[in-house]
Design an enzyme around this catalytic site. Structure first.
Site, PDB file in Angstrom:
ATOM      1  N   ASP A  83      -5.318  31.083 -55.925  1.00  0.00           N
ATOM      2  CA  ASP A  83      -4.280  31.285 -54.892  1.00  0.00           C
ATOM      3  C   ASP A  83      -3.056  30.405 -55.074  1.00  0.00           C
ATOM      4  OD1 ASP A  83      -6.026  33.094 -53.747  1.00  0.00           O
ATOM      5  OD2 ASP A  83      -6.617  31.792 -52.088  1.00  0.00           O
ATOM      6  N   TRP A 136      -9.216  39.771 -45.992  1.00  0.00           N
ATOM      7  CA  TRP A 136      -9.787  38.833 -46.959  1.00  0.00           C
ATOM      8  C   TRP A 136     -10.725  37.810 -46.344  1.00  0.00           C
ATOM      9  CZ3 TRP A 136      -9.021  33.714 -45.993  1.00  0.00           C
ATOM     10  CH2 TRP A 136      -7.979  33.397 -45.096  1.00  0.00           C
ATOM     11  N   TRP A 192     -17.653  25.539 -57.858  1.00  0.00           N
ATOM     12  CA  TRP A 192     -16.333  25.120 -57.385  1.00  0.00           C
ATOM     13  C   TRP A 192     -16.281  23.602 -57.290  1.00  0.00           C
ATOM     14  CZ3 TRP A 192     -12.349  28.336 -54.730  1.00  0.00           C
ATOM     15  CH2 TRP A 192     -12.492  29.689 -55.066  1.00  0.00           C
ATOM     16  N   LYS A 237     -16.317  33.561 -56.949  1.00  0.00           N
ATOM     17  CA  LYS A 237     -16.565  33.093 -55.585  1.00  0.00           C
ATOM     18  C   LYS A 237     -18.057  33.237 -55.291  1.00  0.00           C
ATOM     19  CE  LYS A 237     -15.961  32.083 -51.176  1.00  0.00           C
ATOM     20  NZ  LYS A 237     -15.560  30.747 -50.697  1.00  0.00           N
ATOM     21  N   TRP A 293      -2.350  42.357 -53.098  1.00  0.00           N
ATOM     22  CA  TRP A 293      -1.501  41.265 -52.633  1.00  0.00           C
ATOM     23  C   TRP A 293      -0.082  41.494 -53.122  1.00  0.00           C
ATOM     24  CZ3 TRP A 293      -3.557  35.516 -52.978  1.00  0.00           C
ATOM     25  CH2 TRP A 293      -2.754  34.687 -52.182  1.00  0.00           C
ATOM     26  N   ASP A 312     -15.481  32.492 -45.847  1.00  0.00           N
ATOM     27  CA  ASP A 312     -14.056  32.440 -46.159  1.00  0.00           C
ATOM     28  C   ASP A 312     -13.282  31.610 -45.137  1.00  0.00           C
ATOM     29  OD1 ASP A 312     -14.169  34.113 -48.440  1.00  0.00           O
ATOM     30  OD2 ASP A 312     -14.196  35.890 -47.166  1.00  0.00           O
ATOM     31  N   ASN A 324     -11.908  37.645 -53.375  1.00  0.00           N
ATOM     32  CA  ASN A 324     -11.471  38.850 -52.691  1.00  0.00           C
ATOM     33  C   ASN A 324     -12.437  40.000 -52.923  1.00  0.00           C
ATOM     34  OD1 ASN A 324      -9.251  41.079 -51.828  1.00  0.00           O
ATOM     35  ND2 ASN A 324      -8.702  39.034 -51.070  1.00  0.00           N
ATOM     36  N   ASP A 339      -3.795  25.278 -49.909  1.00  0.00           N
ATOM     37  CA  ASP A 339      -3.842  26.538 -49.153  1.00  0.00           C
ATOM     38  C   ASP A 339      -2.741  26.616 -48.107  1.00  0.00           C
ATOM     39  OD1 ASP A 339      -5.069  29.028 -48.799  1.00  0.00           O
ATOM     40  OD2 ASP A 339      -6.263  28.306 -47.107  1.00  0.00           O
TER      41      ASP A 339
END
Length: 340
Positions: free
Chosen positions: A174, A282, A94, A309, A215, A315, A243, A134
């Site tokens: 997201d 989540w 990431w 992830k 979702w 999280d 997720n 976010d």
């Protein structure tokens, strides 16, 4: 003095010679063009390598938080064993402005693609620095509107240094699924469009945010994706990122999105969906496990599954976890309890 006949013969010979030379030159030009064409074609094929598919293997980055945690985070024997196991697993890296800011992000990318070249594997990266990424939740932050394109351009320039490496970018997880909650969809679409333009010139397979099966409905998610105006400029969508939904549910969801988006492709994050009992929870749901390794599954829509992830990263500050993205040895232990 030469006779008129001799002169005509010389002229005739010269004409024939010219014709022969012209034919030879034409054949050579065609041959050269063919060779160049083959080279260019192969070069482009090499540039984009091959689309992710069943059997694709990513690197286990030396910069992963699992590996750095082995040196920097106090852990008991169980936590160390779990962390070592996860450090050895092929997982996406990431890129965030908090960890890889402007001025260092390019160096990180060059290192990642160099590792991929040396190991003859794919380099998979998540680009995660969108302004207000976010919307004030656990992973709040991101760059300013001015700095974001600078950061993206630095990443793109580094990706261009490795035309021979298979490169995969998951762009801003997201970002699309949250767009309706964050508001100002056109502004968000503009950021993403600018990022796609920069990254698309690097021979990289790009997947944009596709949410997940628990979702938005496929109709609603497809509508959000269409509003972004990106789907025809990327390989496809990434689903289940960070997720816990089952692979079965995600395959069905990916196919539903593809049907609504003109046949687009998908990749699925299976890093933490081995149990798939979290429902819609989540944020550090308990009793979850790592899922199938990357490159295990795929079909005509789903290119393959990957660990996107990194398992073991929190999280957020929920269910006893530290801040989002921080290495959490307890989570590493829980997630790997069935495979170590």
């Amino acid at each position: 003095m030469a006779s008129p006949l001799a002169s005509r013969r010389r002229r005739r010979l010269s004409t024939r010679t010219i014709i022969v030379l012209a034919v030879v030159a034409f054949v050579l030009v065609v041959a050269i063009i063919a060779v160049i064409g083959i080279t260019v074609t192969r070069g482009l094929y090499s540039l984009t390598a091959q689309a992710p598919e069943v059997g694709t293997v990513m690197i286990a980055p030396t910069q992963s938080k699992a590996r750095t945690a082995l040196e920097n985070v106090p852990m008991d024997a169980a936590g160390t064993a779990a962390t070592q196991y996860l450090a050895d697993q092929p997982t996406a890296y990431w890129l965030t402005p908090e960890h890889d800011p402007i001025g260092t992000a390019g160096t990180t990318v060059v290192s990642l693609v160099s590792q991929a070249r040396d190991q003859k594997r794919a380099a998979a990266m998540v680009v995660y620095g969108l302004p207000d990424r976010d919307c004030g939740n656990h992973s709040a932050g991101g760059l300013s509107a001015i700095d974001y394109p600078v950061w993206i351009d630095e990443i793109a320039a580094a990706l261009k240094t490795a035309p021979d490496v298979q490169k995969i970018v998951v762009l801003e997880p997201d970002s699309i699924a949250l767009a309706s909650e964050c508001g100002d969809i056109p502004t968000r679409a503009g950021y993403l469009s600018r990022a796609v333009d920069a990254l698309a010139s690097t021979g990289t397979w790009i997947y944009i945010d596709g949410g997940h099966s628990a979702w938005h409905s496929p109709d609603d998610m497809a509508a959000l994706i269409r509003q972004m105006g990106l789907i025809d400029r990327v390989r496809g969508v990434a689903t289940n990122v960070s997720n816990y939904q089952s692979s079965h549910a995600e395959f069905a969801y990916a196919h539903a999105l593809s049907d609504r988006l003109g046949g687009t492709h998908a990749i699925i994050d299976t890093s933490r969906n081995g149990s798939a009992t979290a429902g819609s929870a989540w944020c550090n749901p308990p009793r979850q496990t790592v899922g199938a390794p990357g490159g295990t599954y795929g079909d005509d829509v789903v290119d393959t599954n990957l660990w996107i992830k990194p398992p073991g990263e929190s999280d957020g500050t929920c269910n006893g976890g530290p801040a989002a993205g921080v290495w959490w040895p307890k989570a590493a232990e829980d997630l790997t309890r069935d495979v170590r």
